[in-house]
Design a protein around this motif. Structure first.
Motif, short mmCIF file in Angstrom:
data_model
loop_
_atom_site.label_atom_id
_atom_site.label_comp_id
_atom_site.label_asym_id
_atom_site.label_seq_id
_atom_site.Cartn_x
_atom_site.Cartn_y
_atom_site.Cartn_z
N VAL A 68 -11.52 56.41 -1.99
CA VAL A 68 -12.57 57.13 -1.27
C VAL A 68 -12.12 57.48 0.15
CG1 VAL A 68 -14.90 56.94 -0.31
CG2 VAL A 68 -14.44 56.12 -2.63
N VAL A 69 -11.52 56.51 0.85
CA VAL A 69 -11.10 56.75 2.24
C VAL A 69 -10.06 57.86 2.31
CG1 VAL A 69 -9.88 55.74 4.20
CG2 VAL A 69 -11.67 54.44 3.06
N HIS A 70 -9.07 57.81 1.45
CA HIS A 70 -7.98 58.78 1.52
C HIS A 70 -8.38 60.14 0.95
CE1 HIS A 70 -5.08 56.07 3.22
NE2 HIS A 70 -5.36 55.16 2.31
N LEU A 71 -9.35 60.17 0.08
CA LEU A 71 -9.87 61.47 -0.36
C LEU A 71 -10.54 62.20 0.79
CD1 LEU A 71 -11.35 60.76 -3.91
CD2 LEU A 71 -9.50 62.35 -3.35
N ARG A 72 -11.15 61.45 1.70
CA ARG A 72 -11.85 62.06 2.83
C ARG A 72 -10.92 62.43 3.99
NH1 ARG A 72 -17.66 59.00 3.88
NH2 ARG A 72 -18.43 59.03 1.72
N THR A 73 -9.95 61.57 4.24
CA THR A 73 -9.16 61.80 5.46
C THR A 73 -7.68 61.49 5.29
OG1 THR A 73 -9.06 61.21 7.82
CG2 THR A 73 -9.58 59.45 6.28
N GLY A 74 -7.22 61.32 4.07
CA GLY A 74 -5.85 60.91 3.83
C GLY A 74 -4.83 62.02 3.98
N THR A 75 -3.59 61.62 4.13
CA THR A 75 -2.46 62.53 4.16
C THR A 75 -1.52 62.17 3.01
OG1 THR A 75 -1.15 61.08 5.60
CG2 THR A 75 -2.63 62.67 6.68
N THR A 76 -0.49 62.99 2.82
CA THR A 76 0.47 62.67 1.77
C THR A 76 1.11 61.31 1.99
OG1 THR A 76 0.96 65.03 1.46
CG2 THR A 76 2.58 63.45 0.61
N ALA A 77 1.49 61.04 3.24
CA ALA A 77 2.12 59.76 3.56
C ALA A 77 1.16 58.60 3.32
CB ALA A 77 2.59 59.76 5.01
N SER A 78 -0.10 58.75 3.70
CA SER A 78 -1.05 57.66 3.52
C SER A 78 -1.32 57.39 2.04
CB SER A 78 -2.36 57.96 4.26
OG SER A 78 -3.08 59.00 3.63
N TRP A 79 -1.33 58.46 1.23
CA TRP A 79 -1.52 58.29 -0.21
C TRP A 79 -0.35 57.52 -0.81
CZ3 TRP A 79 -5.44 58.45 -3.38
CH2 TRP A 79 -6.55 59.26 -3.09
N VAL A 80 0.86 57.86 -0.40
CA VAL A 80 2.04 57.17 -0.93
C VAL A 80 2.01 55.69 -0.58
CG1 VAL A 80 4.55 57.00 -0.75
CG2 VAL A 80 3.48 59.25 -0.95
N VAL A 81 1.72 55.39 0.68
CA VAL A 81 1.69 54.00 1.13
C VAL A 81 0.56 53.24 0.44
CG1 VAL A 81 1.37 52.50 3.13
CG2 VAL A 81 2.76 54.56 3.33
N ALA A 82 -0.59 53.89 0.24
CA ALA A 82 -1.69 53.25 -0.49
C ALA A 82 -1.27 52.94 -1.93
CB ALA A 82 -2.93 54.15 -0.47
N GLY A 83 -0.49 53.83 -2.53
CA GLY A 83 0.02 53.57 -3.87
C GLY A 83 0.94 52.37 -3.91
N VAL A 84 1.77 52.22 -2.89
CA VAL A 84 2.65 51.05 -2.78
C VAL A 84 1.82 49.78 -2.64
CG1 VAL A 84 4.41 49.92 -1.37
CG2 VAL A 84 4.55 52.38 -1.79
N ALA A 85 0.71 49.86 -1.89
CA ALA A 85 -0.17 48.71 -1.73
C ALA A 85 -0.75 48.28 -3.07
CB ALA A 85 -1.29 49.04 -0.75
N ALA A 86 -1.22 49.25 -3.85
CA ALA A 86 -1.80 48.93 -5.16
C ALA A 86 -0.74 48.32 -6.09
CB ALA A 86 -2.39 50.19 -5.78
N ALA A 87 0.46 48.92 -6.10
CA ALA A 87 1.53 48.40 -6.95
C ALA A 87 1.93 46.98 -6.54
CB ALA A 87 2.73 49.34 -6.90
#
Length: 359
Positions: free
Chosen positions: A223-242
């Protein structure tokens, strides 16, 4: 790279360090009544008090040092971005006050728990530790969600909302996410630092808590990154989930070291993704993007930032080396048989329990 960007990065690093290190302290504190119950199984059963003292001894050498990261982060914001500090602490006054009260209660509970040899006294101190761990673990998630998504800030850089503006659904989801992440992180720390039945109970609990935190984290970060995320933030969030999933898989295989590393990296990457989504703002305005506080308009003078940079270059490596040394020095497990079953005079020294038994 501009000094304002450098200091934004340094502040992000301080918050990452705080959440990764203090996060397991919060988790251990909240789990005292859950994992600190009487043990009846096994050849050498331990009382609930012994298990609690194992848990508290595990965090004893670290918890007060971990709080230094928060003090340093707050001081860095004050010095490098005074307008950010002023707006943040005026607008978030009540949540930050509640966090401060929680930290005080927690500190008192940890320091004074062993001062009186009374079950009733220890129960009161335990309640203070639990409450003082729960409140910050919840409210930090609420606060950072609001900071990233934006709050009502007017043209004078002043917060014009109320307390209830901070308790939206996404913000509460953020609070529940940090709460469950810290619980999982703390349970894995207990599994890593103790032995016997407590170790196995903590690892099993971490798997259950981790499943809940993984679901909440995916929803929150999404939800947070859909509202205000960037490509870099999405990648790092994916690393967090993994990393979180990897940590839970390691825990299921009994690899507590890798499991704790997984939650550590997950919290670090999740926090980093928030700062990536936030930059170049430091507090976006939900009323008008032109009124947002940015790293440029909220910063101190270049001279001030320059002096601070020199100081940071000297003392930051010292702080990191000392932190690494302390964790290495106290790396061994806390065994239940090291803790006396009868204690008539106990004292808490530097956050860890030191018992003197008189038979």
């Amino acid at each position: 790279m501009e000094l304002t960007t450098i200091w934004f990065i340094l502040i992000a690093v301080l918050w990452v360090g705080y959440f990764c290190l203090e996060g397991f302290d919060y988790g251990v504190g909240m789990l005292l009544p859950v994992l600190g119950r009487d043990e009846t199984e096994g050849e050498t059963p331990h009382s609930g008090e012994t298990r609690k003292r194992q848990m508290l001894s595990a965090i004893g050498p670290f918890w007060d040092g971990n709080e230094v990261w928060l003090l340093t982060a707050g001081g860095a914001i004050f010095a490098a971005f005074p307008h950010w500090y002023a707006t943040l602490f005026s607008g978030f006054y009540l949540p930050l006050l509640l966090i401060l009260v929680g930290l005080i209660l927690r500190g008192v509970g940890l320091e004074y728990r062993g001062k009186v040899d009374s079950p009733a006294w220890r129960a009161r101190m335990d309640a203070m530790v639990v409450a003082g761990s729960f409140v910050p673990a919840l409210l930090w998630g609420v606060a950072f969600t609001n900071i990233v998504l934006g709050v009502p800030i007017d043209a004078d850089m002043e917060y014009v909302g109320g307390f209830w503006n901070l308790l939206g659904p996404v913000a509460l989801l953020g609070g529940l996410t940090t709460l469950t992440l810290f619980l999982t992180h703390g349970a894995l720390f207990v599994a890593l630092k103790t032995d016997g039945r407590l170790r196995h109970d903590a690892r099993a609990l971490a798997l259950r808590l981790g499943a809940a935190s993984a679901v909440l984290a995916v929803l929150w970060l999404g939800v947070v990154h859909l509202r205000t995320g960037t490509t870099a933030s999405w990648v790092v969030a994916g690393v967090a989930a993994a990393s979180l999933v990897g940590g839970l898989l390691a825990a299921a295989r009994g690899r507590e070291g890798w499991a704790f590393t997984g939650t550590f990296v997950a919290i670090a990457m999740a926090t980093t993704s928030l700062f990536l989504a936030l930059f170049p703002d430091v507090m976006p305005s939900s009323l008008d993007p032109a009124w947002s506080l940015t790293a440029e308009n909220a910063s101190s003078s270049q001279k001030t930032l320059g002096i601070m940079t020199v100081v940071a270059l000297v003392f930051t490596p010292i702080m990191l080396l000392y932190t690494a040394w302390s964790y290495w020095a106290f790396r061994k497990r806390v065994s239940g048989h090291h803790i006396p079953t009868e204690v008539h005079h106990a004292a808490v020294v530097d956050g860890g329990e030191r018992a003197g038994a008189e038979r």
